[in-house]
Design an enzyme around this catalytic site. Sequence first.
Site, PDB file in Angstrom:
ATOM      1  N   ASP A  65       0.822  -1.217   0.000  1.00  0.00           N
ATOM      2  CA  ASP A  65       0.000   0.000   0.000  1.00  0.00           C
ATOM      3  C   ASP A  65       0.856   1.266   0.000  1.00  0.00           C
ATOM      4  OD1 ASP A  65       0.875   0.075   2.622  1.00  0.00           O
ATOM      5  OD2 ASP A  65      -1.124   0.021   3.518  1.00  0.00           O
ATOM      6  N   ARG A  70       2.892   5.975  -3.139  1.00  0.00           N
ATOM      7  CA  ARG A  70       3.931   6.832  -3.706  1.00  0.00           C
ATOM      8  C   ARG A  70       3.931   6.767  -5.229  1.00  0.00           C
ATOM      9  NH1 ARG A  70       6.350   4.297   0.673  1.00  0.00           N
ATOM     10  NH2 ARG A  70       7.286   2.723  -0.662  1.00  0.00           N
ATOM     11  N   ASP A  87      -2.716  -1.984  11.257  1.00  0.00           N
ATOM     12  CA  ASP A  87      -1.509  -2.570  11.869  1.00  0.00           C
ATOM     13  C   ASP A  87      -1.728  -2.861  13.342  1.00  0.00           C
ATOM     14  OD1 ASP A  87      -0.097  -2.471   9.521  1.00  0.00           O
ATOM     15  OD2 ASP A  87       0.928  -0.592   9.976  1.00  0.00           O
TER      16      ASP A  87
END
Length: 231
Positions: A65, A70, A87
């Site tokens: 991801d 980016r 997370d």
Amino acid sequence: MNKKQNISDTKSTMLTYKDVLLFVPNIIGYTRVLLTTIAVFCLYSELPHHTVIAYVISEFLDVADGYFARKFNQCSKFGEVLDMITDRCTTTCLITYLIIIYPQFSVFYCFLISMDISSHYMQMYDSLSSGSTNHKNMDSDAHPILKAYYTNRQILFWLCFGNEAFFILSYYVHYLSGFPRTLVYVLLAASFPVFLVKNLINLVQLFYASKRLAINDATQINQNQNKSKIV
């Protein structure tokens, strides 16, 4: 005619919240949420192989991801928070199950959960309150350990990978026997030093972020007091 066309073109290229929700990295994030749900279901259904597969895929998507964010210039605050929440929830769900199968370490596991959540919350809140675009951005005066951790992608990846590997291997070894169990014990021993370093960094992060928040509070209070004296 040209001005009207330019205005129309500008409006047509403006993003809506729906566009942000459908960014490629955010779709990957939703996939991770689904995989975490599957992993938790498999945890409590005592399907260790399925649990490990779902968990490991989710962790590798955590790398993907960021890459696509980016690559497609689709970084967003929503995506950043979604990634961090996923997370924290994924790791917490696994550790809470480790408490069930290793109750003798329950206090230690509770400490790890608390440290993980509190340190990342403090870091995120400090970044947002200071106007930073990302909680991984480090100032020039940032703690050298945190600067190395967040600015070097390889260090970040391997520390996070080793930490999660320690947790998932701790779970997996409980269900194995014979040579596979011995092999997992070897991998567990190899990941243990990385686990220690990662959680020491959590401690540093909690202290550093708390200190920055307190410094900002002191600065703001002093400014308000000076204004009141002038008035």
